[in-house]
Design an enzyme around this catalytic site. Structure first.
Site, PDB file in Angstrom:
ATOM      1  N   GLU A  36       0.823  -1.221   0.000  1.00  0.00           N
ATOM      2  CA  GLU A  36       0.000   0.000   0.000  1.00  0.00           C
ATOM      3  C   GLU A  36       0.856   1.269   0.000  1.00  0.00           C
ATOM      4  O   GLU A  36       0.672   2.160   0.841  1.00  0.00           O
ATOM      5  CB  GLU A  36      -0.967  -0.013   1.204  1.00  0.00           C
ATOM      6  CG  GLU A  36      -1.985  -1.124   1.101  1.00  0.00           C
ATOM      7  CD  GLU A  36      -3.126  -1.030   2.118  1.00  0.00           C
ATOM      8  OE1 GLU A  36      -3.029  -0.249   3.087  1.00  0.00           O
ATOM      9  OE2 GLU A  36      -4.118  -1.748   1.946  1.00  0.00           O
ATOM     10  N   GLU A  89      -5.553  -8.329  -0.562  1.00  0.00           N
ATOM     11  CA  GLU A  89      -6.290  -8.054   0.694  1.00  0.00           C
ATOM     12  C   GLU A  89      -7.753  -7.847   0.321  1.00  0.00           C
ATOM     13  O   GLU A  89      -8.071  -6.917  -0.443  1.00  0.00           O
ATOM     14  CB  GLU A  89      -5.752  -6.803   1.405  1.00  0.00           C
ATOM     15  CG  GLU A  89      -4.399  -7.010   2.048  1.00  0.00           C
ATOM     16  CD  GLU A  89      -3.963  -5.841   2.918  1.00  0.00           C
ATOM     17  OE1 GLU A  89      -4.828  -5.161   3.500  1.00  0.00           O
ATOM     18  OE2 GLU A  89      -2.736  -5.618   3.000  1.00  0.00           O
TER      19      GLU A  89
HETATM   20  O1  AHR Z   1      -5.318  -6.037   6.794  1.00  0.00           O
HETATM   21  C1  AHR Z   1      -5.208  -4.936   7.644  1.00  0.00           C
HETATM   22  C2  AHR Z   1      -4.460  -3.770   7.016  1.00  0.00           C
HETATM   23  O2  AHR Z   1      -5.231  -3.258   5.958  1.00  0.00           O
HETATM   24  C3  AHR Z   1      -3.138  -4.082   6.368  1.00  0.00           C
HETATM   25  O3  AHR Z   1      -2.087  -4.038   7.263  1.00  0.00           O
HETATM   26  C4  AHR Z   1      -3.000  -2.983   5.361  1.00  0.00           C
HETATM   27  O4  AHR Z   1      -2.216  -3.362   4.249  1.00  0.00           O
HETATM   28  C5  AHR Z   1      -4.416  -2.622   5.009  1.00  0.00           C
HETATM   29  O5  AHR Z   1      -4.624  -1.254   5.047  1.00  0.00           O
END
Ligand code: AHR
Length: 504
Positions: free
Chosen positions: A179, A298
């Site tokens: 990210e 994610e």
């Molecule tokens: O999954 C939780 C968090 O969400 C992770 O650390 C991050 O990459 C995202 O913003």
């Protein structure tokens, strides 16, 4: 049976396919965050812990869940992480501040312990390592790859051997940071800065190990103002040296707008299609015949707006963070996110449910106590088990409902996967909160003759969930009545339900 007009329909034909399912679509994520690692997968002294401190009750559930690729060690955590802190004798490992989650990291669990965890899950588990491109750069990433993958005879590979891991880990799949567009990210970068760093890192890592598969960071969310421009800029630099671009998306019910929440997959679908379009646009500009695939590394339901019900102090070790408890409604939305991933199997190579244990997770644990399955465990486990093969092109015609955020949305969300032996599994969600939805599927040239089973996750109470006190309050049930005759499958989908109909 309801009136014919309140029926959803589609046709299955093995000649019309989306593409093969990459097994890594059923990946997950272990971050050093809250209790995912400590008292989640790893808890020395727990009655169920093995000699390495891994909880065998959790390992059993992880195997049952069927996860494949497991992303590690973050997440936001990785952007301030020094991988060297997590290798070598545990007694010598430093305690460090983790700025991402304002906790203290003991480093008792690191690369070797993670690889041991994966080995114990079984051969289907594949590591997906992230390198720190927030506070660190090319050198440290190269050193990590040398430590992890080089057979021996150099300082860093020799160090791994001296640490007790004689064989190289052979980690193929690597994320180039996490990210990096996010203002919350330690060492956030502009698209230009990140694109150049990611491209240089990719080239350097491939010089050490040409067989690597590399993921460039896409946007952390579709709704960020930089979305799509970020991808276009980053890919202009990295297109020929990476294999995948990442997507992250989390969904929650906002201001009681459940109808829109139930249609979250509409947002996810548009996100995927826009990233594919951006990748292909860059390919066209570069006159490249290469096609990038996506790493949706994610995704989940996550109640980010809710306050943490477990107060904690800054710099605590493994506090209770992001321990969302998932309802039946959440599981239905979650199921439709899985359907979305499968419906785009032609371009999605990897997807990681964030996360695996305790932190927005399908598996929960109590320190010193039991482990149990959340409602979301079931759709994932069923899809990971029966969603193997080739995704068929499913174009439902369905009654629709109105949503605030997405306008008219079909009540049915569905996909189907054909296994190598010709059997077919239909995955379907009924978004209607009140009414059952009759489903008719015309089976053309499939050679299918019987319904093996129809499993549903639904409940009279849409808020029902599994907890420490009642760990099996919600489980899928078998539904009677699905029938296949004259090449047509007929089934009824209960209100607000996730369904798995297996045909042979
Ligand atoms: O999954 C939780 C968090 O969400 C992770 O650390 C991050 O990459 C995202 O913003």
């Amino acid at each position: 049976m309801s009136l014919p007009e309140h029926t959803a329909r589609f046709t299955l034909d093995p000649d019309f396919t989306v593409g093969p399912v990459d097994p890594r679509l059923f990946g997950s994520f272990v971050e050093h965050l809250g209790r995912c690692v400590y008292t989640g997968v790893y808890e020395p002294g727990h009655p169920a812990a093995d000699a390495e401190g891994l909880r065998t009750d959790v390992l059993d559930l992880v195997r049952e869940l069927g996860v494949t690729a497991v992303r590690y060690p973050g997440g936001n955590f990785v952007s301030g992480y020094r991988w060297e802190d997590g290798v070598g004798p545990v007694a010598d490992r430093p305690r460090r501040l983790d700025p991402a989650w304002r906790t203290t990291e003991s480093n008792r669990f690191g690369l070797s312990e993670f690889m041991g965890f994966l080995r114990k899950i079984g051969p289907q588990a594949e590591p997906m390592m992230a390198v720190n491109l927030g506070t660190r750069g090319i050198t440290e990433a190269m050193e990590l790859v040398e430590y992890a993958n080089h057979p021996g005879g150099t300082a860093l590979s020799g160090l791994r051997v001296a640490h007790g891991d004689k064989e190289p880990f052979g980690i193929r799949l690597w994320c180039l940071g996490n990210e990096m567009d996010g203002t919350w990210q330690t060492g956030q970068k502009t698209a230009e800065e990140y694109g150049r760093l990611a491209a240089q890192t990719a080239r350097a890592l491939r010089q050490i190990d040409p067989g690597l598969e590399l993921v460039a960071c896409g946007s952390s969310a579709r709704d960020l103002p930089t979305f799509a421009a970020w991808e276009a800029t980053v890919l202009a630099e990295t297109y020929e040296v990476v294999d995948h671009v990442s997507l992250h998306a989390y969904y929650e019910e906002v201001d009681g707008d459940r109808d829109s929440f139930l249609a979250s997959a509409v947002h996810m679908e548009a996100f995927i299609e826009e990233v594919v379009a951006t990748c292909d646009h860059v390919a066209a500009r570069l006159k490249s015949g290469k096609r990038l695939t996506l790493s949706f590394d994610e995704w989940n339901v996550w109640y980010q707006r809710r306050p943490n019900p477990h107060p904690f102090e800054d710099w605590q070790e493994a506090p209770r963070l992001l321990e969302d408890v998932y309802t039946v409604t959440d599981a239905v939305v979650f199921g439709s996110l899985l359907i979305t991933l499968l419906r785009h199997a032609d371009r999605i190579a990897v997807a990681c449910l964030a996360q695996l244990v305790n932190v927005i997770a399908p598996i929960m644990t109590e320190p010193g106590g039991p482990a149990w399955r959340q409602t979301t465990f079931y759709p994932f486990a069923q899809a990971a088990r029966h969603g193997r093969g080739t995704v068929l092109d499913v174009r439902p015609v369905s009654p629709a409902y109105r949503t605030e955020k997405y306008g008219e949305v079909p009540l049915l969300h569905a996909t189907a996967v054909r296994a190598e032996d010709g059997s077919v599994t239909v995955f379907a969600v009924n978004r209607d909160r009140e009414r059952s939805l009759p489903l008719e599927v015309a089976l053309r040239g499939c050679g299918l003759t019987r319904v093996v089973g129809h499993s549903a996750l639904a409940d009279a109470d849409p808020e029902a969930c599994n907890t420490l006190a009642e760990p099996e309050r919600v489980v899928p049930h078998e539904v009677a009545g699905a029938e296949l005759s004259d090449g047509v499958l007929k089934a009824v989908l209960e209100p607000l339900s996730w369904n798995v109909v297996r045909l042979a």
